[in-house]
Design a protein around this motif. Structure first.
Motif, PDB file in Angstrom:
ATOM      1  N   LEU A 273      -1.153  16.658  -5.118  1.00 36.76           N
ATOM      2  CA  LEU A 273       0.023  16.969  -5.915  1.00 36.76           C
ATOM      3  C   LEU A 273       1.255  16.388  -5.247  1.00 36.76           C
ATOM      4  CD1 LEU A 273       0.009  20.706  -7.029  1.00 36.76           C
ATOM      5  CD2 LEU A 273       0.451  18.729  -8.458  1.00 36.76           C
ATOM      6  N   GLY A 274       2.141  15.863  -6.064  1.00 36.65           N
ATOM      7  CA  GLY A 274       3.384  15.355  -5.491  1.00 36.65           C
ATOM      8  C   GLY A 274       4.263  14.805  -6.577  1.00 36.65           C
ATOM      9  N   GLY A 275       5.538  14.723  -6.304  1.00 38.00           N
ATOM     10  CA  GLY A 275       6.468  14.153  -7.275  1.00 38.00           C
ATOM     11  C   GLY A 275       6.294  12.655  -7.339  1.00 38.00           C
ATOM     12  N   ASN A 276       7.170  12.014  -8.131  1.00 38.93           N
ATOM     13  CA  ASN A 276       7.074  10.565  -8.196  1.00 38.93           C
ATOM     14  C   ASN A 276       7.536   9.948  -6.900  1.00 38.93           C
ATOM     15  OD1 ASN A 276       6.133   9.262 -10.605  1.00 38.93           O
ATOM     16  ND2 ASN A 276       7.493  10.751 -11.543  1.00 38.93           N
ATOM     17  N   GLY A 277       6.853   8.886  -6.502  1.00 40.89           N
ATOM     18  CA  GLY A 277       7.230   8.230  -5.264  1.00 40.89           C
ATOM     19  C   GLY A 277       6.838   9.035  -4.040  1.00 40.89           C
ATOM     20  N   SER A 278       5.958  10.028  -4.241  1.00 41.56           N
ATOM     21  CA  SER A 278       5.553  10.810  -3.075  1.00 41.56           C
ATOM     22  C   SER A 278       4.419  10.121  -2.330  1.00 41.56           C
ATOM     23  CB  SER A 278       5.121  12.208  -3.501  1.00 41.56           C
ATOM     24  OG  SER A 278       4.015  12.106  -4.362  1.00 41.56           O
ATOM     25  N   GLY A 279       3.887   9.042  -2.910  1.00 38.43           N
ATOM     26  CA  GLY A 279       2.886   8.261  -2.205  1.00 38.43           C
ATOM     27  C   GLY A 279       1.451   8.578  -2.564  1.00 38.43           C
TER      28      GLY A 279
ATOM     29  N   ALA B 226      -2.653  23.368 -15.129  1.00 41.85           N
ATOM     30  CA  ALA B 226      -3.739  24.185 -15.681  1.00 41.85           C
ATOM     31  C   ALA B 226      -5.085  23.559 -15.365  1.00 41.85           C
ATOM     32  CB  ALA B 226      -3.555  24.316 -17.189  1.00 41.85           C
ATOM     33  N   GLU B 227      -5.167  22.234 -15.510  1.00 38.12           N
ATOM     34  CA  GLU B 227      -6.422  21.552 -15.226  1.00 38.12           C
ATOM     35  C   GLU B 227      -6.770  21.625 -13.752  1.00 38.12           C
ATOM     36  OE1 GLU B 227      -5.405  18.355 -18.561  1.00 38.12           O
ATOM     37  OE2 GLU B 227      -5.857  17.574 -16.567  1.00 38.12           O
ATOM     38  N   LEU B 228      -5.757  21.480 -12.925  1.00 34.56           N
ATOM     39  CA  LEU B 228      -6.013  21.502 -11.494  1.00 34.56           C
ATOM     40  C   LEU B 228      -6.595  22.856 -11.091  1.00 34.56           C
ATOM     41  CD1 LEU B 228      -2.914  19.605 -10.093  1.00 34.56           C
ATOM     42  CD2 LEU B 228      -5.175  18.735 -10.625  1.00 34.56           C
ATOM     43  N   TYR B 229      -5.985  23.920 -11.630  1.00 37.08           N
ATOM     44  CA  TYR B 229      -6.509  25.254 -11.294  1.00 37.08           C
ATOM     45  C   TYR B 229      -7.946  25.392 -11.758  1.00 37.08           C
ATOM     46  CZ  TYR B 229      -2.165  27.327  -9.630  1.00 37.08           C
ATOM     47  OH  TYR B 229      -1.066  27.635  -8.897  1.00 37.08           O
ATOM     48  N   ALA B 230      -8.264  24.790 -12.912  1.00 36.03           N
ATOM     49  CA  ALA B 230      -9.609  24.952 -13.462  1.00 36.03           C
ATOM     50  C   ALA B 230     -10.644  24.136 -12.706  1.00 36.03           C
ATOM     51  CB  ALA B 230      -9.603  24.556 -14.937  1.00 36.03           C
ATOM     52  N   MET B 231     -10.280  22.954 -12.250  1.00 36.25           N
ATOM     53  CA  MET B 231     -11.306  22.056 -11.733  1.00 36.25           C
ATOM     54  C   MET B 231     -11.357  21.950 -10.216  1.00 36.25           C
ATOM     55  SD  MET B 231     -11.214  18.763 -14.169  1.00 36.25           S
ATOM     56  CE  MET B 231     -10.639  18.874 -15.831  1.00 36.25           C
ATOM     57  N   CYS B 232     -10.226  22.164  -9.562  1.00 35.36           N
ATOM     58  CA  CYS B 232     -10.190  21.801  -8.152  1.00 35.36           C
ATOM     59  C   CYS B 232     -10.472  22.981  -7.228  1.00 35.36           C
ATOM     60  CB  CYS B 232      -8.830  21.203  -7.802  1.00 35.36           C
ATOM     61  SG  CYS B 232      -8.486  19.765  -8.784  1.00 35.36           S
ATOM     62  N   ASP B 233     -10.923  22.658  -6.017  1.00 32.66           N
ATOM     63  CA  ASP B 233     -11.153  23.691  -5.004  1.00 32.66           C
ATOM     64  C   ASP B 233      -9.924  23.861  -4.136  1.00 32.66           C
ATOM     65  OD1 ASP B 233     -13.882  23.850  -5.794  1.00 32.66           O
ATOM     66  OD2 ASP B 233     -14.194  21.965  -4.716  1.00 32.66           O
TER      67      ASP B 233
ATOM     68  N   MET C 287      -6.301  28.441  -5.252  1.00 29.42           N
ATOM     69  CA  MET C 287      -5.904  29.720  -5.827  1.00 29.42           C
ATOM     70  C   MET C 287      -4.882  30.469  -4.960  1.00 29.42           C
ATOM     71  SD  MET C 287      -7.179  29.880  -8.666  1.00 29.42           S
ATOM     72  CE  MET C 287      -8.430  29.091  -9.667  1.00 29.42           C
ATOM     73  N   ASP C 288      -4.609  29.938  -3.799  1.00 23.46           N
ATOM     74  CA  ASP C 288      -3.729  30.655  -2.881  1.00 23.46           C
ATOM     75  C   ASP C 288      -2.285  30.769  -3.338  1.00 23.46           C
ATOM     76  OD1 ASP C 288      -5.756  31.178  -1.234  1.00 23.46           O
ATOM     77  OD2 ASP C 288      -4.801  30.372   0.584  1.00 23.46           O
ATOM     78  N   LYS C 289      -1.843  29.808  -4.108  1.00 22.72           N
ATOM     79  CA  LYS C 289      -0.425  29.820  -4.465  1.00 22.72           C
ATOM     80  C   LYS C 289      -0.255  29.681  -5.973  1.00 22.72           C
ATOM     81  CE  LYS C 289       1.288  27.842  -0.150  1.00 22.72           C
ATOM     82  NZ  LYS C 289       1.731  29.090   0.478  1.00 22.72           N
ATOM     83  N   THR C 290       0.916  30.077  -6.440  1.00 16.44           N
ATOM     84  CA  THR C 290       1.201  29.948  -7.867  1.00 16.44           C
ATOM     85  C   THR C 290       1.792  28.573  -8.143  1.00 16.44           C
ATOM     86  OG1 THR C 290       3.444  30.712  -7.636  1.00 16.44           O
ATOM     87  CG2 THR C 290       1.776  32.398  -8.007  1.00 16.44           C
ATOM     88  N   GLU C 291       1.870  28.288  -9.454  1.00 21.68           N
ATOM     89  CA  GLU C 291       2.417  27.019  -9.897  1.00 21.68           C
ATOM     90  C   GLU C 291       3.816  26.802  -9.312  1.00 21.68           C
ATOM     91  OE1 GLU C 291       2.902  25.252 -14.316  1.00 21.68           O
ATOM     92  OE2 GLU C 291       1.348  26.735 -14.019  1.00 21.68           O
ATOM     93  N   ASP C 292       4.643  27.827  -9.400  1.00 22.44           N
ATOM     94  CA  ASP C 292       6.016  27.705  -8.917  1.00 22.44           C
ATOM     95  C   ASP C 292       6.066  27.441  -7.421  1.00 22.44           C
ATOM     96  OD1 ASP C 292       7.021  27.964 -11.367  1.00 22.44           O
ATOM     97  OD2 ASP C 292       7.719  30.046 -11.146  1.00 22.44           O
TER      98      ASP C 292
END
Lengths: 324, 327, 504
Positions: free
Chosen positions: C34-40, C199-206, C223-228
């Protein structure tokens, strides 16, 4: 201080003119080493003259290349040959007046061919390379058709004068071209709304269209401009050469492309200058003159020219690596 | 019915149509077509057909090659000069072919490995090749044993002529090549170079191979041309490059790469050949011939490009469909 | 069995793309990046898959160092990347595309039969057998993405990198992707998943690795953290989520500004009507490719002459030039294709409309840039030296200087970071509050809910198959309502049936 100096150094190295300028200086030195007469006023003046004509052709070519959309005008040589044939046919009572009419006539003639090119490219969607190639054979055919294959035209003295009379240190022809070059570069290409639109259209036609720029006409006008300038170049060529021949300018087509590329303009469009093309023209003419001075046979000359050109291309216009 | 539709939707269809129409026109003008006339048509135009094949394969991978005409001149000069030095015809011709292939490889290396723009590269190499030809043989002249022409005009099985065999050979090589994985990869490269690289395709290798093949076609064209004229001229191929590109475009090959095939190019080159002989046969004044040829070429290219235009095609289809529904 | 990335750095000239990235992924793990644009994150993906080389650092798999010289090399080691920009050839068929990386041969020749079988197997798993034999150029965008995934899976990856591929997929497509991912996972494949859709990330990723400014900030079980919380990690400072539900003004009367009764939607051969009020922001929602872009393009004169009523007067718009003269503006989310002039500098990019089309001077370009909070060195640098979000701000600024009356925006914030997004929203709201109007498409329903809550009059239009399937106003504007209208119940099977009828 040294930081600033460094920056200037880097800027100079990055400048797209640098290879052409360095190339011309090296060639001049090389020419001087080969023969003492190389830097004589006479020789330099004839180099300038030939460069002037090629510069005109390269201005025409640059406008089309900048217009993007794989733009390329392969009919420049044919247009030049045509106006070199037809221009001097205009004979009025006063020689000066007939030269004035000639200038207008060749610009119109070249512009018309350019208009057909532009319409073919923009409305009939023929690829520029093919459209202008075919136009060049049409134009050549037309020249043969009208002159019945016998270019018996005598060039009037006023026209011949452009390559004989002096303005200060240089001949009229070179003086005109240098002034024209600077005027076109600054007031046409960089400052005018048209020139600025041309860059935008050449860079990204889609985006330019969405901004409300009528890209079709911008590109068509680039071809018209190229045709008109090539027409003028043809007249200059015949004024310089003294006699007209069939297809006398055919080599200018690819030379103009080469000059533009050596001058640092990318073939992808949206970027470029007229002055770069002029520097490229100088490099090409210097190479040709040096080879001639060495008394080489025509074949060997063309071989060496080709090799040098390839070497320049390898340094100057390689596509970026696929893996960064 | 379905088969017919398939042919119509092919990219080479306009060129096929043009070829048939102009073939018919020529038939009418000559009051019927004799076999010997068709034979001579094939004999003189095989070089152009070969070059059309060569240039097409380079266009297919998103490049182009305008040096093929100069290679033809060079091959011609090499063969005539070697024959003049006393080498046998076979050896001279084979060396000519080898020279052409080397020229092609050189183009391929500069374009594929050094990554220089194909148009500019082949412009520069065309000056080199034409220069070498002019260097070896500054003035037209020289001759070669007539046996060469005889071999060229002769039939292997009474009917099939050597040029047809040579053409079929070139077509076979290419048709074989595109049936290997190389073929799909070449078309993929023509579509988009970056994507091709990301898909693990050897971009450089394909470019080198394609230009080598183009060199081979120019070599064959040079042999055919030399056998036709039986003399040497350092500028004999000069105008051939441009015609071959026009032939490819008329044959429905997209200059953007990835679309079309050599079949269309052969049809396009065939059309141009017939066009030339019609213009000659039509008794136009010799001064107007090249003008008329140019105009017809222009119309031919525009017609075939408009015919390939999808939007326009849909419009025409729409008209037909509506008409069909009414009736 | 694990993929280890140690201190990997990559710079393009002076621009640093990745700075000492570190990461360990175990076999069978699905890791989100996960990262913003230009985060590499995209650059990191390209480095792992051999598309670009790294400048320093080490990547190893099972303790064996991986140092690929090309994507071809990477593919030999079954390291496969799939991304939306780098994959399919439009002139080839679906099965040719799927197998192009590894064509089956028989006596040197391409074995077309085997190729078809291979493609069919994988397409069957994805319930897309109907695509066999079609040219890729004939496919809808979501189908293309699925074929791209098929192309990756057919290479039997040991490390699979999925870069932004799901952002254009429909819900049922995503379910198929989910199944395939879990299948691969069971085989022990490592999957790196780059996506913006939480939503997809929460569903598919570990687990998830957060990247910011080219650095790997941290790795957490998903699952440790919320979207925000993840958002604030990506941005580096805490921000409020921009949901605007329940904050909308009640339905209010609007002065009609523009009305078009007969807007063609060529993709579906349908017509629609639209009314725009003064000071209104209209959000256009719907699944991708259901006629939203056509609607805007048509109003902008993109499909030829269109009759509209503007301020009560009847006018026609034939092309973009006329549209501009009526005070329309068109902002596209596809910057590279429709927005930026990559070879030109900031000033030239900014002045395209006002100076070249409207022939008026821009008095102070610097002021415009500063007002938009554009981060730049000097006005003469190439626009491509800026980050995506800043580039888009300049494209928007180009129109703002021309003081437009109606802005048509097609997903204008696609792929730009949250801060730039908020800035653009504020600008749009300002324009609407000055009595003009904004019509905006977005693939992100939350964005529409949020921006329509920022002005007094607003509505959200939902499109489905070339028709407006719902017009939501006031408190009806929420995710649930938009979603329901975007995919009417029972409509999907019908649609598939209709398409098959078409083919016959």
């Amino acid at each position: 201080m040294s930081q600033a100096k460094n920056n200037i150094m880097i800027e100079t190295l990055k400048n797209s003119y640098t290879p052409a300028i360095v190339g011309s200086i090296l060639l001049l030195i090389f020419g001087r080493v080969l023969s003492k007469g190389f830097l004589s006023i006479n020789n330099i003046s004839s180099i300038l003259m030939m460069t002037s004509i090629l510069t005109m052709a390269s201005i025409a070519q640059a406008a089309v290349i900048i217009s993007g959309d794989s733009g390329l005008d392969m009919s420049i040589g044919a247009i030049m040959s045509m106006t070199a044939l037809f221009g001097p046919m205009i004979v009025l009572q006063s020689e000066g007046a007939s030269v004035a009419v000639m200038v207008i006539a060749v610009i119109v003639m070249g512009g018309m061919v350019g208009l057909i090119n532009g319409i073919g490219v923009q409305f009939l969607k023929v690829v520029p390379l093919v459209m202008t190639l075919i136009m060049s054979s049409v134009v050549n055919g037309f020249s043969i058709f009208i002159t019945k294959g016998q270019p018996a035209v005598s060039v009037n003295d006023a026209l011949l004068g452009i390559s004989k009379q002096l303005v200060g240190p240089v001949r009229i022809l070179s003086a005109i071209v240098i002034i024209l070059l600077v005027l076109l570069e600054v007031f046409f290409l960089r400052k005018s709304n048209y020139g600025r639109s041309l860059f935008l259209v050449g860079n990204n036609t889609n985006a330019a269209n969405l901004c409300g720029i009528n890209s079709k006409w911008v590109i068509i006008f680039a071809y018209v401009f190229a045709g008109a300038i090539a027409g003028l170049a043809g007249l200059m060529l015949v004024g310089y050469a003294g006699t007209a021949q069939m297809n006398m300018a055919s080599s200018y087509t690819m030379l103009s492309v080469a000059a533009v590329v050596i001058g640092g303009t990318k073939l992808t469009g949206g970027k470029g200058t007229f002055i770069g093309g002029a520097l490229g023209a100088l490099v090409l003419i210097l190479i040709a003159t040096i080879l001639q001075a060495l008394n080489m046979v025509a074949g060997l000359r063309s071989l060496i020219q080709g090799v040098i050109l390839i070497a320049i291309l390898m340094v100057n216009s390689r596509a970026p690596k696929l893996r960064q | 019915m379905i088969k017919g539709k398939k042919v119509v939707s092919q990219s080479f269809f306009p060129s096929l149509l043009l070829l048939v129409i102009f073939f018919a026109i020529m038939g009418v003008m000559n009051h019927g077509l004799t076999l010997s006339f068709v034979k001579s048509l094939i004999l003189t135009n095989t070089p152009a057909l070969c070059l059309a094949i060569g240039v097409t394969v380079t266009i297919l991978v998103g490049g182009t090659d305008i040096s093929l005409g100069s290679i033809v001149s060079l091959v011609n000069v090499v063969i005539i000069t070697l024959a003049g030095l006393g080498y046998s015809i076979t050896i001279s011709a084979l060396i000519g072919l080898l020279v052409a292939v080397i020229c092609g490889v050189f183009n391929g290396i500069v374009i594929g490995i050094m990554r220089v723009n194909p148009l500019l590269t082949t412009f520069a190499t065309s000056t080199i090749y034409a220069g070498i030809a002019l260097w070896i043989l500054p003035n037209p002249g020289g001759s070669i044993d007539y046996a060469f022409a005889k071999w060229y005009m002769g039939g292997l099985f009474g009917f099939i002529m050597t040029p047809v065999m040579l053409l079929i050979l070139l077509v076979f090589i290419w048709a074989g090549a595109i049936r290997t994985p190389f073929g799909l990869k070449a078309y993929a490269l023509g579509c988009n170079e970056k994507k091709a690289y990301a898909s693990g395709i050897n971009v450089n290798g394909i470019r080198v191979l394609v230009h080598t093949f183009a060199g081979l076609t120019a070599g064959v064209a040079g042999i055919c041309l030399t056998a036709t004229i039986c003399s040497g001229s350092p500028t004999v191929g000069a105008t051939m490059s441009l015609n071959s590109i026009a032939a490819a475009v008329i044959g429905g090959v997209s200059l953007n790469g990835g679309k079309g095939g050599i079949f269309g190019a052969i049809l396009g080159a065939g059309f141009l050949s017939i066009l030339s002989s019609i213009v000659v046969a039509a008794n136009f004044s010799s001064y107007s011939q090249s003008f008329i040829k140019g105009l017809i070429l222009l119309i031919g290219v525009i017609a075939s490009i408009l015919a390939g235009d999808k939007v326009l095609k849909d419009k025409i289809k729409g008209i037909f469909c509506k008409g069909g529904a009414k009736s | 069995m694990s993929l280890e990335i140690k201190n990997v750095s990559k710079h393009y000239g002076a621009v640093i793309a990745i700075k000492e990235a570190n990461m360990v992924v175990n076999s069978g793990e699905v890791r989100a990046i996960l990262g913003g644009n230009g985060s590499g994150k995209s650059t990191l993906a390209k480095v792992i898959s051999g598309l670009v080389g790294s400048n320093s650092g080490e990547i190893s798999f099972d303790g064996v160092p991986l140092d690929f010289s090309s994507p071809k090399d990477a593919k030999k080691h079954q390291v496969i990347m799939t991304s939306q920009e780098l994959s399919l050839f439009k002139n080839l068929t679906v099965e040719e595309n799927i197998c192009i990386c590894n064509l089956p041969t028989k006596n040197m020749m391409t074995n077309r039969k085997q190729m078809k079988e291979r493609a069919k197997d994988i397409l069957k798993r994805m319930q897309l057998e109907s695509l066999m034999g079609k040219l890729v150029s004939e496919l809808a965008p979501n189908q293309q993405y699925m074929v791209e995934l098929a192309k990756a899976i057919v290479q039997e990856p040991r490390i699979l990198i999925i870069d932004e591929i799901t952002s254009a997929l429909y819900r049922e497509d995503v379910e198929i992707v989910d199944e395939i991912v879990s299948e691969l996972k069971q085989k022990g494949c490592i999957i790196l998943f780059i996506s913006h859709r939480m939503a997809e990330l929460y569903a598919m990723c570990d687990s998830v690795t957060i990247m910011r400014n080219g650095e790997t900030v941290g790795t957490y079980p998903i699952m440790d953290k919320t979207e925000d919380e993840y958002l604030s990690l990506m941005i580096g400072s805490k921000i409020e989520s921009y949901h605007g539900e329940g904050k909308h003004q009640e339905k209010s009367k609007r002065d009609i500004f523009m009305r078009a009764n007969h807007i063609p939607i060529p993709s579906y051969h349908t017509y629609e009507m639209l009314e725009i009020g003064k000071g209104e922001i209209i959000g256009i929602a719907g699944l991708q490719g259901h006629g939203q872009t056509d609607l805007l393009q048509a109003l902008y004169g993109g499909f030829g002459k269109i009759n509209i009523e503007l301020d009560g007067k009847k006018v026609t718009v034939k092309n973009a030039k006329e549209a501009v003269s009526h005070g329309f503006a068109y902002i596209s989310g596809d910057r590279e294709r429709d927005g930026t002039f990559s070879e030109r500098n900031l000033t030239e990019n900014l002045s395209a409309v006002q100076e070249l089309v409207k022939h008026k001077k821009i008095p102070n370009a610097k002021k415009v840039l500063d007002e938009l909070h554009v981060k730049y060195d000097n006005q003469n640098e190439l626009i491509t030296s800026l980050s995506g979000g800043n580039q888009q701000k300049i494209v928007v600024g180009r129109w703002l200087t021309a003081s437009p009356r109606i802005i048509f925006a097609d997903d204008p914030t696609k792929g730009i970071d949250v801060n730039a997004r908020t800035d653009l929203h504020k600008e749009f709201a300002k324009i609407a509050n000055n009595g003009n109007a904004v019509v905006m498409i977005s693939s992100d329903d939350d964005e529409l809910v949020s921006i329509t809550s920022m002005v007094k009059t607003s509505k959200v239009i939902v499109m489905y198959e070339g028709h407006i399937s719902a017009i939501l106003e006031g408190n009806d504007i929420n995710r649930e309502n938009i979603f329901a209208a975007a995919m009417p119940i029972n409509a999907i099977p019908e649609e598939k049936g209709a398409r098959e009828d078409d083919k016959r």
